[in-house]
Scaffold this motif. Structure first.
Motif, short mmCIF file in Angstrom:
data_model
loop_
_atom_site.label_atom_id
_atom_site.label_comp_id
_atom_site.label_asym_id
_atom_site.label_seq_id
_atom_site.Cartn_x
_atom_site.Cartn_y
_atom_site.Cartn_z
N VAL A 196 -8.39 0.22 46.91
CA VAL A 196 -8.76 -0.26 45.58
C VAL A 196 -9.49 0.88 44.87
N ALA A 197 -8.79 1.55 43.95
CA ALA A 197 -9.34 2.71 43.25
C ALA A 197 -9.28 2.46 41.75
N THR A 198 -9.87 1.36 41.32
CA THR A 198 -9.79 0.91 39.93
C THR A 198 -11.06 1.24 39.14
N HIS A 199 -11.81 2.24 39.60
CA HIS A 199 -13.07 2.64 38.97
C HIS A 199 -14.14 1.59 39.25
N TYR A 200 -14.03 0.40 38.66
CA TYR A 200 -14.88 -0.72 39.04
C TYR A 200 -14.00 -1.66 39.85
N PRO A 201 -14.38 -2.01 41.09
CA PRO A 201 -13.48 -2.81 41.94
C PRO A 201 -13.07 -4.12 41.28
N VAL A 202 -11.78 -4.44 41.35
CA VAL A 202 -11.27 -5.67 40.75
C VAL A 202 -11.37 -6.84 41.71
N PHE A 203 -11.82 -6.59 42.94
CA PHE A 203 -12.03 -7.68 43.90
C PHE A 203 -13.51 -7.72 44.26
N ASP A 204 -14.11 -8.92 44.20
CA ASP A 204 -15.56 -9.08 44.31
C ASP A 204 -16.04 -9.52 45.69
N ARG A 205 -15.14 -9.60 46.66
CA ARG A 205 -15.54 -10.20 47.94
C ARG A 205 -16.62 -9.39 48.65
N ALA A 206 -16.79 -8.11 48.32
CA ALA A 206 -17.86 -7.30 48.92
C ALA A 206 -19.15 -7.37 48.12
N LEU A 207 -19.14 -8.06 46.97
CA LEU A 207 -20.30 -8.15 46.08
C LEU A 207 -20.81 -6.77 45.66
N LEU A 208 -19.89 -5.82 45.54
CA LEU A 208 -20.31 -4.49 45.12
C LEU A 208 -20.84 -4.47 43.70
N PHE A 209 -20.49 -5.49 42.89
CA PHE A 209 -20.98 -5.51 41.52
C PHE A 209 -22.51 -5.62 41.47
N THR A 210 -23.13 -6.06 42.56
CA THR A 210 -24.59 -6.10 42.60
C THR A 210 -25.18 -4.71 42.78
N ARG A 211 -24.35 -3.74 43.15
CA ARG A 211 -24.84 -2.39 43.43
C ARG A 211 -24.24 -1.36 42.47
N VAL A 236 5.33 -1.48 52.01
CA VAL A 236 4.98 -0.08 52.00
C VAL A 236 3.87 0.14 53.03
N ASP A 237 3.69 1.37 53.48
CA ASP A 237 2.61 1.64 54.44
C ASP A 237 1.24 1.42 53.79
N VAL A 238 1.05 2.06 52.64
CA VAL A 238 -0.24 1.97 51.94
C VAL A 238 -0.01 1.68 50.47
N ALA A 239 -0.70 0.69 49.94
CA ALA A 239 -0.66 0.38 48.51
C ALA A 239 -1.98 0.83 47.90
N VAL A 240 -1.89 1.63 46.84
CA VAL A 240 -3.06 2.13 46.14
C VAL A 240 -3.12 1.46 44.77
N VAL A 241 -4.22 0.79 44.47
CA VAL A 241 -4.39 0.12 43.19
C VAL A 241 -5.23 1.02 42.29
N GLY A 242 -4.59 1.56 41.24
CA GLY A 242 -5.27 2.46 40.31
C GLY A 242 -4.73 3.87 40.41
N ALA A 243 -4.37 4.45 39.25
CA ALA A 243 -3.77 5.79 39.22
C ALA A 243 -4.64 6.76 38.45
N GLY A 244 -5.93 6.79 38.77
CA GLY A 244 -6.82 7.81 38.26
C GLY A 244 -6.98 8.89 39.31
N MET A 245 -8.07 9.65 39.22
CA MET A 245 -8.27 10.75 40.15
C MET A 245 -8.36 10.27 41.60
#
Length: 509
Positions: A231-246, A31-40
């Motif tokens: 990745v639009a899962t509210h809290y990112p399910v992939f940690d490679r950016a270390l966003l959980f620290t922020r 597919v051209d774009v895959a979106v993970v998460g079906a919220g707003m």
């Protein structure tokens, strides 16, 4: 119906429950774009991209618009409590203006979509108020009103509202809106399908390989190849950016009750006092309005009595609005970024085709619509005037987010390290009442044990599958919760809320 008998399902889900699930993908596809998460955020991004002719697939682990979006209070407002005076100090006048413009345009975009698609979603134009009863807050409110006006919002400082009690002051912002979020999003989902988009439910994504193209791997081993991934899962399910620290997760409870329309306050209200109080009403049957009260914010997984939170909020509602017959109650979850601005854009500095939308801080409806437009612009090579403001890769000065960042890291570290130390006490299994749960040490291992209403014991690993913090049991919602990053699990260990993507392992006791 009283508070004890009230349903745990949100009003939005109760009035528009999920129907037959959309099937999971039958095999590998591109597919051209895959979106993970079906919220707003996810569905808004998918809708914007399909309108521009892109092939889009939305992968939802559970049901469409049934997660955080299905448990919101459904305000569309650019006035986010006391934010503009803070932004003026930390991001400058231009940053505050960009924030106000991006959020206001999100409201206008939603109104356009409602009109274009003919969506019957209980849309109501109204004003938003941030108020306080403590007179010591008046300087803060005046500064906020001034900063919001300076940022371009139709804001004013007032001392009168339609609330049934006096306020010391309030910031009033006109031309805001409220609606039924599931009615809106289910119509958007149908529009995505009509535009050629693919929507899959019950499809949990476990793996991501970045590249050109990118590859997502689902729990069932399906490979989804896409040029771009969101990745639009509210809290990112992939940690490679270390966003959980922020990101700091928090939870609030919600109670709702029908009231006579003549007694329902007009407008949408919020105060930072009393661990937050948010009030709005929605259309209801038989000449009534549904009063929706939110507040009693708390951290997840730290042993707080959530049932007590519901009782406190209900008591406040009763004292404020008179006798209430609670028809619904539920809880909602949000992630606050440490600098108060959402993180929307490329996932990390090395990313070229993976994007994220998170950290909306309780304002994920306008934030999600804004994110859909911003990400669509970035994916299609167009410029967005506020991409720099929301860029997840931004380098934030210590003075801007240092204190909140450190508080969050101390909270996480206390659990991450403390949970690994030998416990001094643990309840015995005999002490566990029906419907309750506790972490107990069995054969040297921490086990999360739940006793169901029939008296049977069920045990799973007590270590969150995200980063290994010890979970705690939320009796009111019958869930195991991680205090570090907000993952939630059913009593049998199945994932209810990320960032964890794998269930808690069963334990033999």
């Amino acid at each position: 119906m009283n508070a004890q008998a009230a349903t745990g399902r949100s009003y939005w889900l109760d009035t528009l429950p999920p129907g037959d699930p959309a099937p999971a993908p039958a095999g590998d596809f591109e597919v051209d774009v895959a979106v993970v998460g079906a919220g707003m955020a996810g569905l808004s991004t998918a809708w914007e991209l399909t309108r521009r002719g892109y092939g889009v697939a939305v992968l939802e682990a559970d049901r469409i618009a049934a997660g955080v979006t299905g448990h919101t209070t459904a305000k569309l407002s650019a006035q986010h409590t006391l934010i503009y005076d803070r932004l003026r100090r930390t991001r400058g006048t231009d940053g505050a203006r960009l924030y106000a413009r991006s959020q206001t345009e999100a409201i206008h975009r939603a109104a356009e979509i409602v009109g274009d698609l003919g969506i019957d979603c209980d849309w109501e134009d109204t004003a938003a108020y941030t108020y306080a009863q403590d007179r010591r807050r008046i300087p803060d409110l005046r500064a906020e009103a001034e900063a919001a006006r300076e940022a371009g919002l139709p804001a004013e400082y007032v001392t009168e509202t339609e609330l049934p009690f006096p306020v010391a002051g309030a910031v009033r912002v006109a031309d805001q809106a409220q609606f039924h979020p599931r009615k809106y999003l289910m119509a958007v989902a149908d529009a995505v399908r009509r535009g050629g988009g693919q929507l899959y439910e019950g499809t949990r994504v476990l793996g991501l390989t970045e590249g050109e193209p990118c590859v997502l791997t689902t729990e069932e081993g399906i490979a989804v190849t896409a040029r771009d991934v969101v990745v639009a899962t509210h809290y990112p399910v992939f940690d490679r950016a270390l966003l959980f620290t922020r990101l700091a997760p928090r939870r609030e409870v919600v109670v709702a009750a029908p009231v006579d329309a003549s007694k329902a306050p007009g407008g949408m209200y919020i105060t930072p006092e009393h661990r937050t109080r948010s009030v709005r009403t929605a259309p209801y049957a038989d000449g009534k309005r549904l009063l929706i009260v939110t507040g009693e914010r708390f951290n997840l997984g730290v042993g707080q009595d959530v049932e007590e939170r519901f009782a406190t909020l209900t008591g406040w509602g009763q004292r404020t609005f008179g006798e209430l017959s609670i028809s619904h109650r539920w809880a909602t979850q949000d992630n606050d970024s440490t600098d108060s601005v959402p993180l929307v854009g490329l996932l990390h500095p090395a990313s070229r085709h993976v994007y994220v939308a998170t950290g909306f801080g309780g304002w994920g409806l306008t934030g999600g619509i804004m994110a859909g437009r911003l990400l669509c612009d970035e994916i299609t090579g167009q410029e967005s005037p506020w991409s720099e403001l929301y860029d997840p890769r931004r380098i934030t000065p210590v003075l801007r987010e240092g204190a909140r960042f450190l508080r969050h890291q101390i909270h996480v570290a206390r659990h991450f390290v403390g949970d690994r130390l030998p416990a001094l006490t643990r309840p015995s299994l005999d002490e566990l009442a029906p419907g309750d749960g506790a972490v107990v040490r069995i054969a040297g291992r921490g086990c999360a044990v739940h006793r169901d209403e029939d008296g049977r014991l069920h045990a799973v690993s007590a270590r969150c599958t995200h980063l290994g913090c010890l979970v705690a049991f939320n009796r009111a919602e019958q869930a195991w919760e991680c205090p570090c990053h907000g993952s939630r699990f059913a009593p049998d260990g199945q994932v209810l809320h990320g960032p964890a993507v794998r269930p808690l392992e069963p334990r033999d006791i």
